[in-house]
Design a protein around this motif. Sequence first.
Motif, mmCIF file in Angstrom:
data_model
loop_
_atom_site.group_PDB
_atom_site.id
_atom_site.type_symbol
_atom_site.label_atom_id
_atom_site.label_comp_id
_atom_site.label_asym_id
_atom_site.label_seq_id
_atom_site.Cartn_x
_atom_site.Cartn_y
_atom_site.Cartn_z
ATOM 1 N N ALA A 180 -32.300 6.347 -5.750
ATOM 2 C CA ALA A 180 -32.638 7.026 -6.997
ATOM 3 C C ALA A 180 -33.198 8.424 -6.766
ATOM 4 O O ALA A 180 -32.865 9.363 -7.492
ATOM 5 C CB ALA A 180 -33.631 6.179 -7.784
ATOM 6 N N PHE A 181 -34.052 8.594 -5.751
ATOM 7 C CA PHE A 181 -34.773 9.852 -5.588
ATOM 8 C C PHE A 181 -34.296 10.681 -4.396
ATOM 9 O O PHE A 181 -34.713 11.826 -4.250
ATOM 10 C CB PHE A 181 -36.277 9.580 -5.444
ATOM 11 N N GLY A 182 -33.459 10.125 -3.536
ATOM 12 C CA GLY A 182 -32.964 10.899 -2.405
ATOM 13 C C GLY A 182 -31.459 10.887 -2.263
ATOM 14 O O GLY A 182 -30.877 11.822 -1.717
ATOM 15 N N GLY A 183 -30.819 9.835 -2.772
ATOM 16 C CA GLY A 183 -29.383 9.705 -2.598
ATOM 17 C C GLY A 183 -28.560 10.151 -3.775
ATOM 18 O O GLY A 183 -27.323 10.179 -3.687
ATOM 19 N N GLY A 184 -29.210 10.515 -4.887
ATOM 20 C CA GLY A 184 -28.465 10.955 -6.064
ATOM 21 C C GLY A 184 -27.560 9.882 -6.635
ATOM 22 O O GLY A 184 -26.495 10.178 -7.155
ATOM 23 N N ALA A 185 -27.958 8.626 -6.526
ATOM 24 C CA ALA A 185 -27.162 7.507 -7.050
ATOM 25 C C ALA A 185 -28.045 6.682 -7.983
ATOM 26 O O ALA A 185 -28.404 5.537 -7.675
ATOM 27 C CB ALA A 185 -26.608 6.654 -5.913
ATOM 28 N N VAL A 186 -28.385 7.287 -9.101
ATOM 29 C CA VAL A 186 -29.286 6.614 -10.048
ATOM 30 C C VAL A 186 -28.626 5.373 -10.632
ATOM 31 O O VAL A 186 -29.291 4.349 -10.861
ATOM 32 C CB VAL A 186 -29.702 7.598 -11.163
ATOM 33 N N GLY A 187 -27.324 5.422 -10.883
ATOM 34 C CA GLY A 187 -26.635 4.265 -11.455
ATOM 35 C C GLY A 187 -26.665 3.070 -10.524
ATOM 36 O O GLY A 187 -26.963 1.947 -10.955
ATOM 37 N N VAL A 188 -26.370 3.282 -9.250
ATOM 38 C CA VAL A 188 -26.395 2.182 -8.281
ATOM 39 C C VAL A 188 -27.813 1.651 -8.109
ATOM 40 O O VAL A 188 -28.031 0.429 -8.036
ATOM 41 C CB VAL A 188 -25.824 2.654 -6.935
ATOM 42 N N ALA A 189 -28.787 2.573 -8.063
ATOM 43 C CA ALA A 189 -30.183 2.133 -7.949
ATOM 44 C C ALA A 189 -30.597 1.302 -9.150
ATOM 45 O O ALA A 189 -31.293 0.282 -9.003
ATOM 46 C CB ALA A 189 -31.088 3.359 -7.811
ATOM 47 N N SER A 190 -30.148 1.712 -10.338
ATOM 48 C CA SER A 190 -30.481 0.938 -11.539
ATOM 49 C C SER A 190 -29.818 -0.426 -11.501
ATOM 50 O O SER A 190 -30.434 -1.439 -11.869
ATOM 51 C CB SER A 190 -30.032 1.707 -12.779
ATOM 52 N N ALA A 191 -28.563 -0.474 -11.064
ATOM 53 C CA ALA A 191 -27.874 -1.769 -10.959
ATOM 54 C C ALA A 191 -28.576 -2.685 -9.964
ATOM 55 O O ALA A 191 -28.742 -3.888 -10.216
ATOM 56 C CB ALA A 191 -26.420 -1.543 -10.539
ATOM 57 N N LEU A 192 -29.014 -2.116 -8.823
ATOM 58 C CA LEU A 192 -29.729 -2.927 -7.836
ATOM 59 C C LEU A 192 -31.058 -3.424 -8.402
ATOM 60 O O LEU A 192 -31.470 -4.566 -8.134
ATOM 61 C CB LEU A 192 -29.962 -2.098 -6.571
ATOM 62 N N LEU A 240 -28.569 2.618 -17.740
ATOM 63 C CA LEU A 240 -28.227 3.581 -16.685
ATOM 64 C C LEU A 240 -27.332 2.963 -15.612
ATOM 65 O O LEU A 240 -26.565 3.682 -14.953
ATOM 66 C CB LEU A 240 -29.503 4.125 -16.034
ATOM 67 N N SER A 241 -27.442 1.641 -15.428
ATOM 68 C CA SER A 241 -26.638 0.993 -14.387
ATOM 69 C C SER A 241 -25.145 1.019 -14.698
ATOM 70 O O SER A 241 -24.337 0.699 -13.828
ATOM 71 C CB SER A 241 -27.106 -0.459 -14.203
ATOM 72 N N LEU A 242 -24.790 1.377 -15.916
ATOM 73 C CA LEU A 242 -23.380 1.432 -16.304
ATOM 74 C C LEU A 242 -22.779 2.814 -16.101
ATOM 75 O O LEU A 242 -21.628 3.051 -16.489
ATOM 76 C CB LEU A 242 -23.223 1.012 -17.774
ATOM 77 N N PHE A 243 -23.550 3.739 -15.499
ATOM 78 C CA PHE A 243 -23.082 5.109 -15.346
ATOM 79 C C PHE A 243 -23.136 5.535 -13.883
ATOM 80 O O PHE A 243 -23.931 5.003 -13.096
ATOM 81 C CB PHE A 243 -23.960 6.068 -16.171
ATOM 82 N N ASP A 244 -22.291 6.477 -13.552
ATOM 83 C CA ASP A 244 -22.365 7.172 -12.273
ATOM 84 C C ASP A 244 -23.121 8.466 -12.526
ATOM 85 O O ASP A 244 -22.585 9.405 -13.135
ATOM 86 C CB ASP A 244 -20.965 7.452 -11.734
ATOM 87 N N TRP A 245 -24.377 8.540 -12.044
ATOM 88 C CA TRP A 245 -25.252 9.651 -12.397
ATOM 89 C C TRP A 245 -26.084 10.037 -11.186
ATOM 90 O O TRP A 245 -26.662 9.178 -10.518
ATOM 91 C CB TRP A 245 -26.157 9.258 -13.574
ATOM 92 N N ASP A 246 -26.141 11.352 -10.919
ATOM 93 C CA ASP A 246 -26.953 11.830 -9.803
ATOM 94 C C ASP A 246 -28.346 12.255 -10.243
ATOM 95 O O ASP A 246 -29.129 12.759 -9.435
ATOM 96 C CB ASP A 246 -26.247 12.992 -9.099
ATOM 97 N N GLY A 247 -28.663 12.065 -11.516
ATOM 98 C CA GLY A 247 -29.988 12.423 -12.020
ATOM 99 C C GLY A 247 -30.086 13.833 -12.550
ATOM 100 O O GLY A 247 -31.136 14.200 -13.112
#
Length: 326
Positions: A291-303, A71-78
């Motif tokens: 992941a749950f409020g910012g709609g940035a699942v990819g960045v959260a996964s990378a972190l 998931l960290s390789l994608f730009d995804w809002d969930g």
Amino acid sequence: MTTADRLTDPAPAAGAQSPVQLAADSSVRKQPRPARSGRRRRRAVALLYLLPALLPYTLFAVLPLLHTAYLSLFDWDGVTLPSFVGLDNYGRIATDPQLRAAAWHAGALILFFSVLPICLGLVSAAIVSRRAGRRGTTLVRTVLFLPQVIPLVAVGILWRWVYAEDGTLNQALRAIGLGGLTDAWLGSFTWALPAVGLIGSWVVSGLCMVLFLSGTQRIDPEIYEAARMDGAGPVREFTAITVPLLRPEFAVALSITVIAALSSFDLIYITTGGGPGNSTVVPGILIYRLAFGGGAVGVASALAIVLTVVISLAVLVINRLSREAP
């Protein structure tokens, strides 16, 4: 070959081996095979013993980690379809000031979750071990270890009362004439992070004390007796005998507390929620927000992947440095 040929066939030359001898030699050379098959059988039995633990570990730890890395390789809002961005999310971690601040806060918490508890635990273990068997020692040991068995959610609620404007800490300061030092500790941009860190110190110190106390019990008492005969005092015994011989316990305590500092979430979420502002934001809180409020699942996964790598490297370095010289 006829019977007459066999009778007229000359005897084998000197040094030459008959077919019977060759067969015997080959059987001798093939003897290691049973040993190799035995090792393979033992390995198979060992894997069968590990399978009950290995299977759930793979299902609930390894596979989610691999999915998070994917998931960290994608730009995804969930919600919508993800788009592949490669390693851009990792580059954003290195350049985003909020993410760097979270990493800085996690590093500062190591001072409160690791350094301070290890120092307090070491001193308290030395005192308790010297007073072993005396009245009240067991009670002191239980009281010091008690924070470790309390759920962190309850610990966070308890300390919110202590740090409140009309809480126990401010009342104690007013009682001794230091009312000018009172503050809304968890709402202060200056004191919120140290206040949360001291809660972590309070929680982890008991665990460090128990680890060091178990280590002091394996030290031969004759070493202390020999040191006393040479004129060593309690401080000299502590620095020259106790501390060097507790090297394995140091490694365990440091690994546990560093992991607790870098992966802290629930204690900070209950006490400050990362505030005021972002003054107590740590990677765990930021992953949750993204992941749950910012709609940035990819960045959260990378972190999350970066945090996992950092923790793994920290534990490897600690274990490497704590190995005794051969």
